[in-house]
Design a protein around this motif. Sequence first.
Motif, mmCIF file in Angstrom:
data_model
loop_
_atom_site.group_PDB
_atom_site.id
_atom_site.type_symbol
_atom_site.label_atom_id
_atom_site.label_comp_id
_atom_site.label_asym_id
_atom_site.label_seq_id
_atom_site.Cartn_x
_atom_site.Cartn_y
_atom_site.Cartn_z
ATOM 1 N N ARG A 261 0.816 -1.225 0.000
ATOM 2 C CA ARG A 261 0.000 0.000 0.000
ATOM 3 C C ARG A 261 0.839 1.260 0.000
ATOM 4 O O ARG A 261 0.329 2.340 -0.268
ATOM 5 N N HIS A 262 2.106 1.135 0.378
ATOM 6 C CA HIS A 262 2.944 2.342 0.444
ATOM 7 C C HIS A 262 3.762 2.485 -0.842
ATOM 8 O O HIS A 262 4.324 1.503 -1.341
ATOM 9 N N PRO A 263 3.855 3.705 -1.385
ATOM 10 C CA PRO A 263 4.638 3.897 -2.617
ATOM 11 C C PRO A 263 6.086 3.414 -2.495
ATOM 12 O O PRO A 263 6.655 2.912 -3.475
ATOM 13 N N TYR A 264 6.692 3.542 -1.314
ATOM 14 C CA TYR A 264 8.080 3.071 -1.171
ATOM 15 C C TYR A 264 8.143 1.547 -1.247
ATOM 16 O O TYR A 264 9.056 0.982 -1.857
ATOM 17 N N GLY A 298 7.716 17.085 6.388
ATOM 18 C CA GLY A 298 6.812 16.391 5.484
ATOM 19 C C GLY A 298 7.184 14.924 5.427
ATOM 20 O O GLY A 298 7.837 14.402 6.325
ATOM 21 N N CYS A 299 6.781 14.262 4.351
ATOM 22 C CA CYS A 299 7.084 12.842 4.188
ATOM 23 C C CYS A 299 8.554 12.674 3.773
ATOM 24 O O CYS A 299 9.021 13.338 2.849
ATOM 25 N N LEU A 300 9.270 11.759 4.448
ATOM 26 C CA LEU A 300 10.688 11.534 4.137
ATOM 27 C C LEU A 300 10.890 11.032 2.705
ATOM 28 O O LEU A 300 11.938 11.230 2.116
ATOM 29 N N PRO A 306 6.587 9.283 -6.704
ATOM 30 C CA PRO A 306 5.889 9.825 -7.877
ATOM 31 C C PRO A 306 4.508 10.392 -7.539
ATOM 32 O O PRO A 306 3.925 11.103 -8.354
ATOM 33 N N MET A 307 3.991 10.086 -6.349
ATOM 34 C CA MET A 307 2.658 10.575 -5.974
ATOM 35 C C MET A 307 2.721 11.836 -5.109
ATOM 36 O O MET A 307 1.683 12.341 -4.673
ATOM 37 N N ALA A 308 3.932 12.309 -4.820
ATOM 38 C CA ALA A 308 4.072 13.414 -3.856
ATOM 39 C C ALA A 308 3.354 14.680 -4.346
ATOM 40 O O ALA A 308 3.379 15.009 -5.532
ATOM 41 N N GLN A 311 0.724 18.565 0.008
ATOM 42 C CA GLN A 311 0.473 18.072 1.367
ATOM 43 C C GLN A 311 1.637 17.201 1.872
ATOM 44 O O GLN A 311 2.017 17.287 3.035
ATOM 45 N N CYS A 312 2.220 16.383 0.975
ATOM 46 C CA CYS A 312 3.317 15.493 1.358
ATOM 47 C C CYS A 312 4.540 16.294 1.812
ATOM 48 O O CYS A 312 5.310 15.841 2.662
ATOM 49 N N LEU A 313 4.722 17.473 1.214
ATOM 50 C CA LEU A 313 5.876 18.306 1.579
ATOM 51 C C LEU A 313 5.633 19.069 2.880
ATOM 52 O O LEU A 313 6.568 19.417 3.587
ATOM 53 N N CYS A 330 1.366 6.983 5.032
ATOM 54 C CA CYS A 330 1.225 7.712 3.763
ATOM 55 C C CYS A 330 -0.098 8.467 3.801
ATOM 56 O O CYS A 330 -1.077 7.971 4.373
ATOM 57 N N HIS A 331 -0.122 9.651 3.181
ATOM 58 C CA HIS A 331 -1.390 10.388 3.112
ATOM 59 C C HIS A 331 -2.387 9.702 2.186
ATOM 60 O O HIS A 331 -3.582 9.876 2.324
ATOM 61 N N TYR A 332 -1.869 8.959 1.203
ATOM 62 C CA TYR A 332 -2.757 8.349 0.200
ATOM 63 C C TYR A 332 -2.463 6.850 0.118
ATOM 64 O O TYR A 332 -1.446 6.454 -0.453
HETATM 65 S S1 SF4 Z 1 2.836 10.719 1.936
HETATM 66 FE FE1 SF4 Z 1 2.974 11.521 -0.134
HETATM 67 S S2 SF4 Z 1 5.193 11.512 -0.613
HETATM 68 FE FE2 SF4 Z 1 4.867 10.193 1.158
HETATM 69 S S3 SF4 Z 1 4.660 8.166 0.322
HETATM 70 FE FE3 SF4 Z 1 2.583 8.988 0.552
HETATM 71 S S4 SF4 Z 1 2.128 9.943 -1.429
HETATM 72 FE FE4 SF4 Z 1 4.337 9.590 -1.373
#
Ligand code: SF4
Length: 344
Positions: A261-264, A298-300, A306-308, A311-313, A330-332
């Motif tokens: 579920r997490h982009p990383y 923000g998010c590390l 690619p989804m940043a 809000q993520c910053l 993750c926010h999303y």
């Molecule tokens: S919070 Fe934003 S930058 Fe961080 S993983 Fe989720 S979508 Fe990507």
Amino acid sequence: MTRPVAAPRLDATAGPLLAVRQLRIQHRLPRAHPFARPRYLRAVDELNFNLHAGETLALVGESGSGKSTLARALLGVQPVSSGSIRFDGHELVGLDRRGWQPLRRQIQMVFQDPQGSLDPRMRVAQIVAEPLVYLCPELDAAERRHRVEQTLERVGLGPEMLECYPRQLSGGQCQRVGIARALVCGPRLLICDEAVAALDAVTQAQVLQLLREIQMQTGMAMLFITHDLAIARQISDRVLVMYYGRLMEQAPTRTLFAAPRHPYTRALLASVPGVDPAQRAALLRPGAAPDTSVPSTGCLFAARCPMADEQCLRRVPPVHRLRDGSAVACHYIAEAWVPPTKAA
Ligand code: SF4
């Protein structure tokens, strides 16, 4: 050919053997000049997880994600800045030498380098007996010898190995000696730090099977630190993904590999050889590593995600706890997942 080993039975009603809460570990950085304010690197930040008896948790992430720092903290050899590590109800943070004495035998570690982690001047019998001398002083010499022989047999090494030196053994045999040394005191938690990374594929499979069998017999918990996702998938019940000291995702192994579920996590799964490079590039932007010497705003992962978005910053993502026991920072997290395909 190795046989698959059934997963150990977990008692879901029992409390965790290991409970880590809001853990922060900082390394002091060298000062630029004598009057400069001290600066700290956050190697582990606000980490929370549980580990139950009989369970294997794989800790994955790239170099610098804080995995080995965490392992050292669990062994009491790495100072902790704040937070809590409870083992079987005992608080380990701030424990002095005397407090650690009865717990040392219960938490043991298998190291990465099979040959390098064994003293070349000692014979196998001495290497395996050494922890007993310090941690089980109630045993006499005959009992120690018996325990050493029993433990070597358990890891598949016969009595003919007792008088060998490490240089006379293969890499796989050395790692079995390292495992015997970690098991000889009967630990309830075994930490394996890249324990099979230096072994060939066949020996890796044998050692993983051996660890799983011993876990079945003893009910010990295992924390398996690895950068190899195939190994994490093979050995663990749950996976915890870290990025620069922070939890990104934690989930049952099957769930994490089927539907990350997490982009990383998605980028990590696509980083294995054979995945279509275009798909890999779509999951990971070529951004800079985060600066963990300053509190993040923000998010590390934002620089590479690619989804940043804005809000993520601006906001550190909260850790969402999901119904299946997963956790995602993750926010999303509701995006559909398409597994990466192999390159043509
Ligand atoms: S919070 Fe934003 S930058 Fe961080 S993983 Fe989720 S979508 Fe990507």
